[in-house]
Design a protein around this motif. Structure first.
Motif, mmCIF file in Angstrom:
data_model
loop_
_atom_site.group_PDB
_atom_site.id
_atom_site.type_symbol
_atom_site.label_atom_id
_atom_site.label_comp_id
_atom_site.label_asym_id
_atom_site.label_seq_id
_atom_site.Cartn_x
_atom_site.Cartn_y
_atom_site.Cartn_z
ATOM 1 N N THR A 26 -34.692 1.166 14.798
ATOM 2 C CA THR A 26 -34.480 0.187 15.865
ATOM 3 C C THR A 26 -34.703 0.804 17.236
ATOM 4 O OG1 THR A 26 -32.118 0.677 16.075
ATOM 5 C CG2 THR A 26 -32.754 -1.022 14.456
ATOM 6 N N GLU A 27 -34.989 -0.059 18.177
ATOM 7 C CA GLU A 27 -35.167 0.383 19.562
ATOM 8 C C GLU A 27 -33.892 1.043 20.081
ATOM 9 O OE1 GLU A 27 -35.917 -1.644 23.929
ATOM 10 O OE2 GLU A 27 -36.667 -2.682 22.145
ATOM 11 N N GLN A 28 -32.733 0.513 19.683
ATOM 12 C CA GLN A 28 -31.459 1.061 20.154
ATOM 13 C C GLN A 28 -31.238 2.494 19.656
ATOM 14 O OE1 GLN A 28 -31.765 -2.029 18.754
ATOM 15 N NE2 GLN A 28 -31.550 -3.209 20.655
ATOM 16 N N ARG A 29 -31.607 2.761 18.411
ATOM 17 C CA ARG A 29 -31.459 4.124 17.883
ATOM 18 C C ARG A 29 -32.330 5.104 18.671
ATOM 19 N NH1 ARG A 29 -31.147 2.268 11.661
ATOM 20 N NH2 ARG A 29 -28.884 2.261 11.512
ATOM 21 N N TYR A 30 -33.539 4.675 19.010
ATOM 22 C CA TYR A 30 -34.424 5.534 19.797
ATOM 23 C C TYR A 30 -33.927 5.679 21.230
ATOM 24 C CZ TYR A 30 -37.645 6.086 15.985
ATOM 25 O OH TYR A 30 -38.202 6.440 14.775
ATOM 26 N N GLU A 31 -33.266 4.642 21.757
ATOM 27 C CA GLU A 31 -32.663 4.747 23.092
ATOM 28 C C GLU A 31 -31.568 5.815 23.091
ATOM 29 O OE1 GLU A 31 -33.300 3.540 26.031
ATOM 30 O OE2 GLU A 31 -34.768 1.988 25.562
ATOM 31 N N VAL A 32 -30.766 5.838 22.024
ATOM 32 C CA VAL A 32 -29.721 6.867 21.906
ATOM 33 C C VAL A 32 -30.371 8.244 21.856
ATOM 34 C CG1 VAL A 32 -27.866 7.799 20.455
ATOM 35 C CG2 VAL A 32 -28.059 5.316 20.791
ATOM 36 N N ALA A 62 -21.011 1.128 18.354
ATOM 37 C CA ALA A 62 -21.206 1.519 16.954
ATOM 38 C C ALA A 62 -22.560 2.189 16.761
ATOM 39 C CB ALA A 62 -21.083 0.297 16.044
ATOM 40 N N THR A 63 -23.601 1.685 17.421
ATOM 41 C CA THR A 63 -24.930 2.293 17.301
ATOM 42 C C THR A 63 -24.924 3.707 17.852
ATOM 43 O OG1 THR A 63 -26.054 0.162 17.365
ATOM 44 C CG2 THR A 63 -27.358 2.088 17.975
ATOM 45 N N VAL A 64 -24.238 3.923 18.969
ATOM 46 C CA VAL A 64 -24.155 5.267 19.550
ATOM 47 C C VAL A 64 -23.471 6.214 18.566
ATOM 48 C CG1 VAL A 64 -23.115 6.674 21.378
ATOM 49 C CG2 VAL A 64 -24.242 4.506 21.955
ATOM 50 N N TYR A 65 -22.308 5.827 18.058
ATOM 51 C CA TYR A 65 -21.566 6.681 17.137
ATOM 52 C C TYR A 65 -22.353 6.933 15.853
ATOM 53 C CZ TYR A 65 -17.249 6.806 19.861
ATOM 54 O OH TYR A 65 -16.309 7.055 20.830
ATOM 55 N N ASN A 66 -22.929 5.871 15.273
ATOM 56 C CA ASN A 66 -23.681 6.023 14.021
ATOM 57 C C ASN A 66 -24.941 6.862 14.212
ATOM 58 O OD1 ASN A 66 -21.797 4.506 12.606
ATOM 59 N ND2 ASN A 66 -22.890 2.590 12.957
ATOM 60 N N THR A 67 -25.626 6.675 15.329
ATOM 61 C CA THR A 67 -26.838 7.452 15.586
ATOM 62 C C THR A 67 -26.497 8.912 15.831
ATOM 63 O OG1 THR A 67 -27.921 5.474 16.466
ATOM 64 C CG2 THR A 67 -28.936 7.602 16.990
ATOM 65 N N LEU A 68 -25.400 9.180 16.514
ATOM 66 C CA LEU A 68 -24.967 10.571 16.688
ATOM 67 C C LEU A 68 -24.729 11.229 15.336
ATOM 68 C CD1 LEU A 68 -22.591 10.441 19.778
ATOM 69 C CD2 LEU A 68 -24.548 11.962 19.498
ATOM 70 N N GLU A 69 -24.148 10.494 14.411
ATOM 71 C CA GLU A 69 -23.906 11.029 13.067
ATOM 72 C C GLU A 69 -25.232 11.345 12.366
ATOM 73 O OE1 GLU A 69 -21.517 12.580 10.181
ATOM 74 O OE2 GLU A 69 -20.845 11.781 12.105
ATOM 75 N N LEU A 74 -29.255 15.528 10.869
ATOM 76 C CA LEU A 74 -30.633 16.006 11.003
ATOM 77 C C LEU A 74 -30.712 17.347 11.729
ATOM 78 C CD1 LEU A 74 -33.571 15.184 10.431
ATOM 79 C CD2 LEU A 74 -33.564 13.935 12.587
ATOM 80 N N GLY A 75 -29.614 17.760 12.391
ATOM 81 C CA GLY A 75 -29.602 19.022 13.118
ATOM 82 C C GLY A 75 -30.113 18.914 14.544
ATOM 83 N N VAL A 76 -30.227 17.693 15.053
ATOM 84 C CA VAL A 76 -30.690 17.480 16.430
ATOM 85 C C VAL A 76 -29.564 17.766 17.414
ATOM 86 C CG1 VAL A 76 -31.542 15.740 18.071
ATOM 87 C CG2 VAL A 76 -32.465 15.845 15.749
ATOM 88 N N VAL A 77 -28.337 17.429 17.012
ATOM 89 C CA VAL A 77 -27.170 17.737 17.834
ATOM 90 C C VAL A 77 -26.190 18.555 17.010
ATOM 91 C CG1 VAL A 77 -27.326 15.685 19.327
ATOM 92 C CG2 VAL A 77 -25.939 15.582 17.252
ATOM 93 N N SER A 78 -25.406 19.357 17.685
ATOM 94 C CA SER A 78 -24.291 20.027 17.031
ATOM 95 C C SER A 78 -23.027 19.387 17.577
ATOM 96 C CB SER A 78 -24.321 21.532 17.293
ATOM 97 O OG SER A 78 -24.320 21.800 18.670
ATOM 98 N N ARG A 79 -21.944 19.534 16.854
ATOM 99 C CA ARG A 79 -20.693 18.938 17.329
ATOM 100 C C ARG A 79 -19.550 19.922 17.143
ATOM 101 N NH1 ARG A 79 -19.983 14.297 12.764
ATOM 102 N NH2 ARG A 79 -19.269 15.670 11.112
ATOM 103 N N HIS A 80 -18.583 19.759 18.017
ATOM 104 C CA HIS A 80 -17.424 20.644 18.046
ATOM 105 C C HIS A 80 -16.187 19.777 18.231
ATOM 106 C CE1 HIS A 80 -20.642 23.468 18.787
ATOM 107 N NE2 HIS A 80 -20.969 22.744 19.837
#
Length: 150
Positions: A26-32, A62-69, A74-80
């Motif tokens: 989706t466009e929203q996932r790519y926006e994130v 929800a899209t922001v949180y789900n896309t971050l997951e 995928l290893g694009v972001v790390s989280r702490h």
């Protein structure tokens, strides 16, 4: 910032990951994803959501949180984990570093230690273990909070 070639590779990998997972691109996932590519340093999911809303982007929380997951997987972001929330940062196009995390105020101090890296390599070699990635986090009190606790 990461090179354009690296950014394009991240976008391609994200597309491939969505297809393999039978998820809509989706466009929203790519926006994130695009907003994360612009981020510097550490950020929370809520910070990212507010930033995107303030920029007029039509994206749900929800899209922001789900896309971050998805991007974490995928290893694009790390989280702490800082307190009760996760803090994210881009995991590519940056020099490897570790973290000191204040459990009181949430301050994150980045550091690099050749000694720690050497010890990790030696431990992996000793146990015939092939590392893929790692994070090193030390939780405690920053100088300001430690001074206030005295």
């Amino acid at each position: 910032m990461a090179s354009e070639k690296l950014i394009e590779k991240v976008r391609r990998d994200f597309s491939t990951h969505l297809k393999r997972s039978n998820l809509r691109a989706t466009e929203q996932r790519y926006e994130v994803l695009n907003s994360i590519l612009e981020m510097k340093g550490h950020f929370g999911a809520e910070d990212l959501f507010v930033k995107m809303k303030n920029e007029g982007k039509k994206v749900s929380r929800a899209t922001v949180y789900n896309t971050l997951e998805l991007l974490f997987d995928l290893g694009v972001v790390s989280r702490h984990k800082v307190g009760n929330v996760f803090v994210y940062e881009r995991a590519f196009g940056r020099e490897h570093h570790d973290h000191l995390i204040c459990v009181n105020c949430g301050t994150i101090i980045e550091f690099r230690s050749e000694e720690i890296e050497k010890i990790q390599d030696e431990i992996c070699k000793k146990y015939k273990f092939k590392p893929i990635r790692h994070t090193h986090q030390i939780y405690g009190l920053c100088a300001k909070c430690a001074g206030a606790k005295k």
